[in-house]
Every structure is written in structure tokens, then in C-alpha cells.
Design a protein around this motif. Structure first.
Motif, PDB file in Angstrom:
ATOM      1  N   SER A  92       0.839  -1.212   0.000  1.00 55.96           N
ATOM      2  CA  SER A  92       0.000   0.000   0.000  1.00 55.96           C
ATOM      3  C   SER A  92       0.865   1.250   0.000  1.00 55.96           C
ATOM      4  N   ARG A  93       1.940   1.225   0.785  1.00 58.85           N
ATOM      5  CA  ARG A  93       2.857   2.368   0.841  1.00 58.85           C
ATOM      6  C   ARG A  93       3.526   2.579  -0.514  1.00 58.85           C
ATOM      7  N   ARG A  94       3.973   1.486  -1.148  1.00 62.13           N
ATOM      8  CA  ARG A  94       4.591   1.607  -2.483  1.00 62.13           C
ATOM      9  C   ARG A  94       3.594   2.172  -3.491  1.00 62.13           C
ATOM     10  N   TYR A  95       2.359   1.736  -3.394  1.00 59.26           N
ATOM     11  CA  TYR A  95       1.320   2.221  -4.310  1.00 59.26           C
ATOM     12  C   TYR A  95       1.109   3.729  -4.119  1.00 59.26           C
ATOM     13  N   ARG A  96       0.993   4.169  -2.856  1.00 58.94           N
ATOM     14  CA  ARG A  96       0.808   5.607  -2.588  1.00 58.94           C
ATOM     15  C   ARG A  96       2.020   6.409  -3.058  1.00 58.94           C
ATOM     16  N   ASP A  97       3.226   5.879  -2.812  1.00 60.93           N
ATOM     17  CA  ASP A  97       4.436   6.568  -3.266  1.00 60.93           C
ATOM     18  C   ASP A  97       4.465   6.669  -4.788  1.00 60.93           C
ATOM     19  N   LEU A  99       1.891   6.759  -6.780  1.00 56.35           N
ATOM     20  CA  LEU A  99       0.903   7.758  -7.202  1.00 56.35           C
ATOM     21  C   LEU A  99       1.435   9.175  -7.033  1.00 56.35           C
ATOM     22  N   ARG A 100       2.185   9.404  -5.959  1.00 61.60           N
ATOM     23  CA  ARG A 100       2.743  10.741  -5.726  1.00 61.60           C
ATOM     24  C   ARG A 100       3.769  11.120  -6.794  1.00 61.60           C
TER      25      ARG A 100
END
Length: 195
Positions: A92-97, A99-100
Motif C-alpha cells: 500500500s505504501r509503495r502504491y501511494r508513493d 501515485l505521488r
């Protein structure tokens, strides 16, 4: 399964042999505790449900690695819950990163004209549908055959069991009635909208 004691080592043996009913018994017995651990770790019930599902998927996939401690596999399942959650949080953290790092979206064109046109077309279709429904059945039939389905006069005459000349005269009258109904509806909308 509350109140009923099962012999988990025996059930685990059956699970290792590929018995889905035995696995179902373990699932029923431990699902709530695994879910409670998942809900403590995650931010939402939805995420906890996902983690719980993956835990039991991994339990089935790695059933030969499950261990019984003090007569139960719950310890193994709870450790697996923590492991699955850590993987879930990392992804989830990799996905959010990721997207940023994407560039901001470009300015989207204004689609209001296309939407207005579609709404207008939909309103015309609705008016036509209403007008057709108020016509006598004979007019509906002739308009369906000759206008909507584009049958020839002879084909429509055969379908209706009338002479081709009758089809032509009925079609002419039906078109006139339909046009008048559509004009009346347009006038009502204009007068109704001008209030």
C-alpha cells in the motif's frame, strides 16, 4: 464452533491430506480471532477482511507448514496475520508513493456542450417515445414497420394483411398525427418552462 472441542492435530492431518472440509472446520474455528487481529492492525474493516482472506489462503497453500502449539494452530495463524499485514502495508505504501510520483493530471476539456447535446437528444427520444405511445395501435404498427424498421410498403402490407395503398394512406396519417403530438409536447414544454 463455540462449545465444541475439535482435535486440531487430527484436523490438521486431514487438512494436510487435502481435505477441504477439515480446512473449513479450522476456518470456522479461528476466523473470528484472525479477523480481530487483522482489525487491530489495519485502518478499516475492508482492509481487515482482505488480510483475513489472504491469511486463510496462505494457510491452505502452506498447510504443510502450519504448526500445532498447545493443541491449536491459532498461534501460527496469528503470526501469519502479522506477516500478511506487513506485506499489505508495504505494498500500500509503495502504491501511494508511486501515485505521488505521477505528474498531476492535465487540464481536462470542458465536456458540457457534449453533455448538453446528449441530454437534448435524450429529451427528444423521450418525447418521441411518449408521442408514439399515445398514438392508436394501428398508427404505432405502421410507423414501426415503415419508419423504424424501414420495411417497404409491400412488406408492411403483407405483415398487416392490407393492401399497399392502405399502408401508404395509413402511414401518411400516422406521420401527421405523430408530428402534431410532438408539436403539442414542444409547446407544452415551452409554455411550462416560461413560467
Amino acid at each position: 464452533m463455540r462449545g465444541i472441542r475439535i482435535d486440531e492435530p487430527d484436523v490438521l492431518e486431514r487438512v494436510n491430506a487435502g481435505d477441504p472440509d477439515a480446512f473449513g472446520a479450522l476456518f470456522d474455528l479461528h476466523h473470528d480471532r484472525v479477523f480481530r487481529q487483522a482489525i487491530r492492525l489495519t485502518a478499516s474493516i475492508h482492509d481487515a477482511e482482505d488480510v483475513t482472506a489472504v491469511v486463510f489462503l496462505e494457510a491452505w497453500r502452506r498447510r504443510d507448514a502450519m504448526r500445532v502449539v498447545n493443541g491449536s494452530v491459532i498461534g501460527w495463524l496469528l503470526v501469519m496475520t502479522n506477516f500478511v499485514f506487513r506485506n499489505y502495508a508495504r505494498s500500500s505504501r509503495r502504491y501511494r508513493d508511486g501515485l505521488r510520483q505521477l505528474p498531476p493530471p492535465e487540464h481536462a476539456p470542458d465536456h458540457s456542450d457534449a453533455v448538453d447535446d446528449r441530454i437534448d437528444r435524450d429529451a427528444r427520444r423521450a418525447a418521441l417515445r411518449t408521442a408514439l405511445a399515445t398514438l392508436p395501435r394501428r398508427d404505432q404498427d405502421i410507423l414501426t414497420l415503415c419508419v423504424l424498421e424501414e420495411l417497404s410498403t409491400a412488406e408492411a402490407a403483407d405483415a398487416l394483411g392490407v393492401a399497399p395503398g392502405t399502408v401508404k394512406s395509413r402511414l401518411s396519417r400516422a406521420k401527421s398525427r405523430l408530428a402534431a403530438l410532438l408539436d403539442d409536447q414542444a409547446a407544452l414544454q415551452t409554455n411550462g418552462g416560461a413560467r
